[in-house]
Design a protein around this motif. Structure first.
Motif, PDB file in Angstrom:
ATOM      1  N   TYR A 194       0.854  -1.187   0.000  1.00 38.90           N
ATOM      2  CA  TYR A 194       0.000   0.000   0.000  1.00 38.90           C
ATOM      3  C   TYR A 194       0.884   1.229   0.000  1.00 38.90           C
ATOM      4  N   SER A 195       0.549   2.180  -0.863  1.00 36.78           N
ATOM      5  CA  SER A 195       1.260   3.449  -0.910  1.00 36.78           C
ATOM      6  C   SER A 195       0.255   4.567  -0.688  1.00 36.78           C
ATOM      7  N   PRO A 196       0.315   5.258   0.460  1.00 37.44           N
ATOM      8  CA  PRO A 196      -0.646   6.335   0.719  1.00 37.44           C
ATOM      9  C   PRO A 196      -0.471   7.488  -0.248  1.00 37.44           C
ATOM     10  N   ARG A 205      -6.803   9.794  -2.962  1.00 43.55           N
ATOM     11  CA  ARG A 205      -6.150  10.301  -4.166  1.00 43.55           C
ATOM     12  C   ARG A 205      -4.656   9.951  -4.160  1.00 43.55           C
ATOM     13  N   ASN A 206      -4.148   9.550  -5.334  1.00 50.34           N
ATOM     14  CA  ASN A 206      -2.720   9.253  -5.531  1.00 50.34           C
ATOM     15  C   ASN A 206      -2.276   7.974  -4.826  1.00 50.34           C
ATOM     16  N   THR A 207      -3.205   7.176  -4.317  1.00 50.00           N
ATOM     17  CA  THR A 207      -2.830   5.936  -3.645  1.00 50.00           C
ATOM     18  C   THR A 207      -2.509   4.845  -4.652  1.00 50.00           C
ATOM     19  N   ALA A 208      -1.782   3.833  -4.191  1.00 47.33           N
ATOM     20  CA  ALA A 208      -1.466   2.656  -5.002  1.00 47.33           C
ATOM     21  C   ALA A 208      -1.608   1.416  -4.136  1.00 47.33           C
ATOM     22  N   TYR A 209      -2.148   0.361  -4.736  1.00 46.34           N
ATOM     23  CA  TYR A 209      -2.308  -0.921  -4.065  1.00 46.34           C
ATOM     24  C   TYR A 209      -1.768  -2.012  -4.985  1.00 46.34           C
ATOM     25  N   ALA A 210      -1.119  -3.005  -4.414  1.00 44.94           N
ATOM     26  CA  ALA A 210      -0.593  -4.096  -5.242  1.00 44.94           C
ATOM     27  C   ALA A 210      -0.551  -5.378  -4.424  1.00 44.94           C
ATOM     28  N   VAL A 211      -0.918  -6.485  -5.064  1.00 48.44           N
ATOM     29  CA  VAL A 211      -0.818  -7.803  -4.441  1.00 48.44           C
ATOM     30  C   VAL A 211      -0.242  -8.767  -5.467  1.00 48.44           C
ATOM     31  N   GLY A 212       0.500  -9.750  -5.010  1.00 45.21           N
ATOM     32  CA  GLY A 212       1.041 -10.772  -5.891  1.00 45.21           C
ATOM     33  C   GLY A 212       1.300 -12.035  -5.104  1.00 45.21           C
ATOM     34  N   ALA A 213       1.087 -13.176  -5.741  1.00 45.52           N
ATOM     35  CA  ALA A 213       1.300 -14.463  -5.085  1.00 45.52           C
ATOM     36  C   ALA A 213       1.864 -15.457  -6.089  1.00 45.52           C
ATOM     37  N   GLN A 226      -2.730  -4.870  -9.409  1.00 44.13           N
ATOM     38  CA  GLN A 226      -2.348  -3.604  -8.805  1.00 44.13           C
ATOM     39  C   GLN A 226      -3.127  -2.473  -9.455  1.00 44.13           C
ATOM     40  N   THR A 227      -3.356  -1.427  -8.683  1.00 41.15           N
ATOM     41  CA  THR A 227      -4.129  -0.292  -9.187  1.00 41.15           C
ATOM     42  C   THR A 227      -3.594   0.993  -8.583  1.00 41.15           C
ATOM     43  N   MET A 228      -3.655   2.079  -9.353  1.00 39.42           N
ATOM     44  CA  MET A 228      -3.200   3.388  -8.912  1.00 39.42           C
ATOM     45  C   MET A 228      -4.308   4.410  -9.185  1.00 39.42           C
ATOM     46  N   LYS A 229      -4.445   5.355  -8.258  1.00 37.84           N
ATOM     47  CA  LYS A 229      -5.472   6.380  -8.400  1.00 37.84           C
ATOM     48  C   LYS A 229      -4.852   7.720  -8.765  1.00 37.84           C
ATOM     49  N   ASP A 230      -5.625   8.487  -9.512  1.00 37.74           N
ATOM     50  CA  ASP A 230      -5.154   9.782  -9.992  1.00 37.74           C
ATOM     51  C   ASP A 230      -4.940  10.756  -8.841  1.00 37.74           C
ATOM     52  N   GLN A 231      -3.905  11.568  -8.979  1.00 35.82           N
ATOM     53  CA  GLN A 231      -3.531  12.504  -7.924  1.00 35.82           C
ATOM     54  C   GLN A 231      -4.574  13.602  -7.738  1.00 35.82           C
ATOM     55  N   ALA A 232      -5.206  14.023  -8.829  1.00 41.76           N
ATOM     56  CA  ALA A 232      -6.151  15.142  -8.751  1.00 41.76           C
ATOM     57  C   ALA A 232      -7.593  14.689  -8.530  1.00 41.76           C
ATOM     58  N   SER A 233      -8.025  13.674  -9.282  1.00 40.79           N
ATOM     59  CA  SER A 233      -9.435  13.288  -9.246  1.00 40.79           C
ATOM     60  C   SER A 233      -9.729  12.108  -8.323  1.00 40.79           C
ATOM     61  N   GLY A 234      -8.742  11.274  -8.062  1.00 42.89           N
ATOM     62  CA  GLY A 234      -8.976  10.069  -7.284  1.00 42.89           C
ATOM     63  C   GLY A 234      -9.523   8.917  -8.098  1.00 42.89           C
ATOM     64  N   ASN A 235      -9.748   9.114  -9.412  1.00 39.51           N
ATOM     65  CA  ASN A 235     -10.188   8.017 -10.269  1.00 39.51           C
ATOM     66  C   ASN A 235      -9.052   7.032 -10.491  1.00 39.51           C
TER      67      ASN A 235
END
Length: 367
Positions: A194-196, A205-213, A226-235
């Motif tokens: 997890y990256s706040p 906003r601007n967060t990143a999540y990743a999992v792997g096995a 893994q997924t990353m969210k936009d810094q401005a919109s949070g999408n």
């Protein structure tokens, strides 16, 4: 990612004085140096091209890593790892967002604790998604001519675009401002990261999540998301998933790997959806030589002209445990709008709308 390693000076001195008998500290200098010559029949500029090529087999890096035995099965560790180019001696550029500057420890700058419960790492580090597929990607994500670059470039668009940014993501391979838990339970190893976002007043906003096995048994299996969210919109501007499998058969290992990268702009509108499929076979035909035949088919489903088909044949000859001579040839059949997102060529220098052959011969040494 900034390495989180500050402690109060008085506490550090106290800790060093209180338990010298328990401390078992080891610090290691390590690295990889890799260079060769790359020739290609066509280039984006139009003609053939021959150049000294850095990092054909593996990235050229140097680093420091250390561990300290804290007793009762608990260890502290750190990693500092820098990436450089052998042809020029310069630091390798990063995939960080614009304005990040030159990053000395682009690959790792982290600290953590480990024990029989697993490990916890804080700072800039490799994401667990990529690590999960090392044994199932047809060429083990070699620096040249593998889906390492289809992976990376499919997670670069949000950084290169003017309207969508995730500043914690370096091409989906390295994450800064990150916290990762890893463990191995029997034949299964896994990681969760997890990256706040570090955006005041906007937690997601601007967060990143990743999992792997990865499962390492009679066969090898891998999965990631893994997924990353936009810094401005949070999408969500990047979503990336993967599945893989490998089957050892004596001197042979069969591999199949599927990766999918989906990019969206800051408004959440999908801009690309790339499926990258790789299949290959390794053949260890004597103790010093391993040959690999691999095929990659990478296509953007939102743009049928952004599509490459790739055939790779290589052989690695181990002169010693540390030194390898390698030769690798690739054939790239690219459609008219083929881009970095469908590339297995490190710098994307294949010619769109043409068929390009590559030959790379080099030497790799680890220390």
């Amino acid at each position: 990612m900034k390495m989180i390693q500050r402690a109060l000076a008085a506490a550090a001195v106290c800790a060093q004085c209180s338990a010298p008998a328990l401390a078992d500290t080891q610090v290691q200098l390590y690295g990889i140096v890799d260079a060769g010559v790359l020739t290609q029949s066509k280039s984006r500029a139009g003609g053939s091209l021959t150049r000294v090529e850095t990092s054909g087999l593996r990235q050229s890096v140097w680093g420091l890593r250390g561990t300290e035995d804290l007793g009762n099965g608990l260890k502290a560790f750190f990693n500092l790892e820098s990436h450089f180019d052998m042809d020029t001696g310069a630091l390798h550029g990063s995939g960080d967002s614009a304005g990040s500057g030159t990053i000395l420890f682009r690959r790792q700058a982290n600290i953590g604790l480990s024990g029989d419960w697993g490990s916890l790492t804080i700072g800039r580090q490799y994401g667990p998604a990529l690590l999960a597929h090392l044994n199932t990607e047809p060429r083990a994500f070699k620096e040249q001519f593998s889906n390492l670059y289809a992976w990376a470039y499919n997670q670069l668009e949000a950084l290169a675009g003017a309207d969508a940014v995730n500043s914690n993501n370096d091409v989906g391979i390295f994450f800064k401002n990150a916290i990762q838990y890893r463990n191995t339970v029997g034949p299964v190893s896994f990681g969760v990261l997890y990256s706040p976002g570090e955006q005041p007043g906007h937690g997601s906003r601007n967060t990143a999540y990743a999992v792997g096995a990865a499962y390492d048994g009679p066969v090898m299996l891998s999965a990631s998301y893994q997924t990353m969210k936009d810094q401005a919109s949070g999408n969500r501007n990047i979503e990336h998933a993967g599945l893989g499998g490998a089957v050892p058969l004596g001197a042979f290992t069969l591999k199949l790997n599927w990766l999918q990268g989906k990019n969206s702009n800051a408004d959440g509108i999908r801009t690309s959806k790339v499926d990258a499929i790789g299949a290959g076979i390794d053949w260890k035909w004597n103790p010093q030589n391993t040959a690999t035949l691999a095929y990659y088919d990478n296509k953007d489903k939102l743009n049928t002209e952004d599509h490459t088909r790739n055939l790779v044949l290589s052989n690695d000859y181990a002169l010693s445990k540390r030194t390898t001579l390698y030769v690798q040839a690739a054939y790239v059949d690219a459609k008219s709008q083929s881009s970095l997102k469908t590339s297995i060529v490190a710098d994307g220098s294949f010619a769109p709308g043409a068929k390009t052959t590559f030959l790379n011969v080099g030497i790799n040494h680890t220390f």
